[in-house]
Motif scaffolding. Structure first.
Motif, PDB file in Angstrom:
ATOM      1  N   LEU A   1      41.190  13.868   0.184  1.00  0.00           N
ATOM      2  CA  LEU A   1      41.319  12.721   1.088  1.00  0.00           C
ATOM      3  C   LEU A   1      41.482  11.395   0.341  1.00  0.00           C
ATOM      4  CD1 LEU A   1      38.605  13.553   3.775  1.00  0.00           C
ATOM      5  CD2 LEU A   1      41.083  13.514   4.109  1.00  0.00           C
ATOM      6  N   LEU A   2      41.275  11.402  -0.965  1.00  0.00           N
ATOM      7  CA  LEU A   2      41.306  10.163  -1.736  1.00  0.00           C
ATOM      8  C   LEU A   2      42.671   9.484  -1.623  1.00  0.00           C
ATOM      9  CD1 LEU A   2      39.531   8.496  -3.738  1.00  0.00           C
ATOM     10  CD2 LEU A   2      40.757   9.689  -5.579  1.00  0.00           C
ATOM     11  N   PRO A   3      42.722   8.252  -1.113  1.00  0.00           N
ATOM     12  CA  PRO A   3      44.012   7.558  -0.973  1.00  0.00           C
ATOM     13  C   PRO A   3      44.622   7.240  -2.337  1.00  0.00           C
ATOM     14  CG  PRO A   3      42.332   6.559   0.438  1.00  0.00           C
ATOM     15  CD  PRO A   3      41.624   7.504  -0.480  1.00  0.00           C
ATOM     16  N   SER A   4      45.944   7.157  -2.368  1.00  0.00           N
ATOM     17  CA  SER A   4      46.625   6.853  -3.626  1.00  0.00           C
ATOM     18  C   SER A   4      46.438   5.404  -4.048  1.00  0.00           C
ATOM     19  CB  SER A   4      48.125   7.159  -3.511  1.00  0.00           C
ATOM     20  OG  SER A   4      48.739   6.321  -2.549  1.00  0.00           O
ATOM     21  N   SER A   5      45.814   4.605  -3.196  1.00  0.00           N
ATOM     22  CA  SER A   5      45.502   3.216  -3.571  1.00  0.00           C
ATOM     23  C   SER A   5      44.214   3.116  -4.390  1.00  0.00           C
ATOM     24  CB  SER A   5      45.374   2.346  -2.317  1.00  0.00           C
ATOM     25  OG  SER A   5      44.358   2.836  -1.464  1.00  0.00           O
ATOM     26  N   TYR A   6      43.558   4.255  -4.633  1.00  0.00           N
ATOM     27  CA  TYR A   6      42.332   4.261  -5.434  1.00  0.00           C
ATOM     28  C   TYR A   6      42.635   3.782  -6.850  1.00  0.00           C
ATOM     29  CZ  TYR A   6      37.968   6.051  -7.460  1.00  0.00           C
ATOM     30  OH  TYR A   6      36.762   6.158  -8.083  1.00  0.00           O
ATOM     31  N   ASN A   7      41.842   2.851  -7.354  1.00  0.00           N
ATOM     32  CA  ASN A   7      42.070   2.269  -8.676  1.00  0.00           C
ATOM     33  C   ASN A   7      41.412   3.109  -9.766  1.00  0.00           C
ATOM     34  OD1 ASN A   7      43.495  -0.010  -7.719  1.00  0.00           O
ATOM     35  ND2 ASN A   7      41.580  -1.041  -7.217  1.00  0.00           N
ATOM     36  N   GLN A   8      42.177   3.353 -10.808  1.00  0.00           N
ATOM     37  CA  GLN A   8      41.675   4.124 -11.947  1.00  0.00           C
ATOM     38  C   GLN A   8      41.919   3.339 -13.230  1.00  0.00           C
ATOM     39  OE1 GLN A   8      43.802   7.657 -13.555  1.00  0.00           O
ATOM     40  NE2 GLN A   8      41.940   8.790 -13.051  1.00  0.00           N
ATOM     41  N   MET A   9      40.964   3.396 -14.155  1.00  0.00           N
ATOM     42  CA  MET A   9      41.129   2.751 -15.449  1.00  0.00           C
ATOM     43  C   MET A   9      41.482   3.788 -16.501  1.00  0.00           C
ATOM     44  SD  MET A   9      39.780   1.937 -18.661  1.00  0.00           S
ATOM     45  CE  MET A   9      37.979   2.021 -18.718  1.00  0.00           C
ATOM     46  N   ARG A  10      42.503   3.476 -17.311  1.00  0.00           N
ATOM     47  CA  ARG A  10      42.878   4.334 -18.432  1.00  0.00           C
ATOM     48  C   ARG A  10      43.021   3.481 -19.691  1.00  0.00           C
ATOM     49  NH1 ARG A  10      47.719   8.322 -16.114  1.00  0.00           N
ATOM     50  NH2 ARG A  10      46.782   8.759 -14.062  1.00  0.00           N
ATOM     51  N   THR A  11      42.571   4.024 -20.800  1.00  0.00           N
ATOM     52  CA  THR A  11      42.830   3.413 -22.098  1.00  0.00           C
ATOM     53  C   THR A  11      44.126   3.994 -22.628  1.00  0.00           C
ATOM     54  OG1 THR A  11      40.473   3.110 -22.542  1.00  0.00           O
ATOM     55  CG2 THR A  11      41.962   3.079 -24.439  1.00  0.00           C
ATOM     56  N   CYS A  12      45.129   3.136 -22.780  1.00  0.00           N
ATOM     57  CA  CYS A  12      46.484   3.579 -23.101  1.00  0.00           C
ATOM     58  C   CYS A  12      46.902   3.123 -24.498  1.00  0.00           C
ATOM     59  CB  CYS A  12      47.475   3.015 -22.095  1.00  0.00           C
ATOM     60  SG  CYS A  12      47.144   3.507 -20.399  1.00  0.00           S
ATOM     61  N   THR A  13      47.612   3.983 -25.185  1.00  0.00           N
ATOM     62  CA  THR A  13      48.244   3.640 -26.457  1.00  0.00           C
ATOM     63  C   THR A  13      49.741   3.819 -26.311  1.00  0.00           C
ATOM     64  OG1 THR A  13      46.307   4.383 -27.693  1.00  0.00           O
ATOM     65  CG2 THR A  13      48.351   4.116 -28.923  1.00  0.00           C
ATOM     66  N   LEU A  14      50.477   2.753 -26.638  1.00  0.00           N
ATOM     67  CA  LEU A  14      51.936   2.774 -26.558  1.00  0.00           C
ATOM     68  C   LEU A  14      52.488   2.139 -27.830  1.00  0.00           C
ATOM     69  CD1 LEU A  14      50.678   1.175 -23.770  1.00  0.00           C
ATOM     70  CD2 LEU A  14      52.881   1.922 -22.909  1.00  0.00           C
ATOM     71  N   ASN A  15      53.813   2.088 -27.935  1.00  0.00           N
ATOM     72  CA  ASN A  15      54.417   1.314 -29.011  1.00  0.00           C
ATOM     73  C   ASN A  15      55.467   0.365 -28.448  1.00  0.00           C
ATOM     74  OD1 ASN A  15      57.019   2.652 -28.878  1.00  0.00           O
ATOM     75  ND2 ASN A  15      56.134   4.358 -30.018  1.00  0.00           N
ATOM     76  N   TYR A  16      55.953  -0.522 -29.284  1.00  0.00           N
ATOM     77  CA  TYR A  16      56.870  -1.544 -28.803  1.00  0.00           C
ATOM     78  C   TYR A  16      58.203  -0.963 -28.337  1.00  0.00           C
ATOM     79  CZ  TYR A  16      54.393  -5.953 -29.658  1.00  0.00           C
ATOM     80  OH  TYR A  16      53.532  -7.021 -29.572  1.00  0.00           O
TER      81      TYR A  16
ATOM     82  N   PHE B   1      39.765   0.125  -4.164  1.00  0.00           N
ATOM     83  CA  PHE B   1      41.128   0.445  -3.744  1.00  0.00           C
ATOM     84  C   PHE B   1      42.000  -0.818  -3.768  1.00  0.00           C
ATOM     85  CE2 PHE B   1      38.147   3.324  -1.888  1.00  0.00           C
ATOM     86  CZ  PHE B   1      38.747   4.572  -1.973  1.00  0.00           C
ATOM     87  N   SER B   2      43.257  -0.646  -4.135  1.00  0.00           N
ATOM     88  CA  SER B   2      44.204  -1.768  -4.049  1.00  0.00           C
ATOM     89  C   SER B   2      44.573  -1.962  -2.581  1.00  0.00           C
ATOM     90  CB  SER B   2      45.461  -1.466  -4.873  1.00  0.00           C
ATOM     91  OG  SER B   2      45.178  -1.542  -6.257  1.00  0.00           O
TER      92      SER B   2
END
Length: 207
Positions: A153-168, A111-112
């Motif tokens: 009950l999971l707090p919103s401070s829970y850390n999640q990893m995502r693989t993201c694709t974006l563009n400039y 958690f953060s």
């Protein structure tokens, strides 16, 4: 807390070639790959890229939609809820809370908590301890009601990893609207954008 890993910028060569299509000016292209395999914009190509970036509208700089970026981002759920505003030209595959929330013990580092007061940290530790008790009982019994306890009950401070694709182009919009945001995670995100190849010229539009 926000963390960036496995950063790849792709398709810069093709994007710049496409930027030259309207004027058939491919012969003026002077970019190249260095000994490390990095694509380096030559003086002519960088000048064109900057002129199009600064022309005033996204239509002029549409070549930036073809400069792609892939990155693994680990951040708290409260930040991801705001990131999800940027649905255009983004793709994200996340670790699964629904399927894997019970697969490892809950720890405070999941958690953060870098901005919590002493009392706030005490409260979070209590929640984490209780959720770990529920998790252990769910693993033993597979009682779906306990699974729902974990999810709800999971707090919103829970850390999640995502693989993201974006563009400039998307990064231009994010940087412009979020660089002075109240959340430190957004300011850190914008500082990370500044480290990307040609971010100064193509995203931030500084000389």
């Amino acid at each position: 807390m926000i963390d960036f890993n496995r950063v790849y910028v792709m398709n810069l060569e093709n994007a710049i070639r496409g930027a030259r299509n309207p004027m058939n000016s491919w012969a003026r292209s002077d970019s190249y790959y260095d000994e490390n395999g990095q694509y380096i914009l030559g003086e002519n190509d960088l000048s064109l890229a900057k002129r199009l970036r600064n022309a005033g509208t996204s239509d002029h700089r549409k070549y930036l939609r073809q400069v792609m970026l892939s990155v693994d981002i680990t951040a708290p759920m409260y930040w991801w809820k705001e990131y999800d505003t940027y649905k255009v030209a983004t793709v994200a595959n996340s670790t699964s809370t629904m399927h894997k929330i019970h697969s490892k013990p809950f720890e405070i580092e999941d958690f953060s908590h870098d901005h919590l007061t002493e009392n706030g940290l005490k409260v979070l530790k209590g929640i984490v301890d209780e959720m770990e008790k529920i998790r252990l009982e769910y693993v033993e019994t597979k009682d779906k009601a306990l699974w729902y306890d974990l999810i709800q009950l999971l707090p919103s401070s829970y850390n999640q990893m995502r693989t993201c694709t974006l563009n400039y182009e998307t990064l231009i919009n994010i940087y412009k609207s979020r660089k002075h945001h109240k959340l430190e995670e957004w300011r850190s995100f914008c500082e990370w954008i500044e480290t990307l190849p040609y971010a100064k010229e193509l995203i931030i539009a500084e000389e």
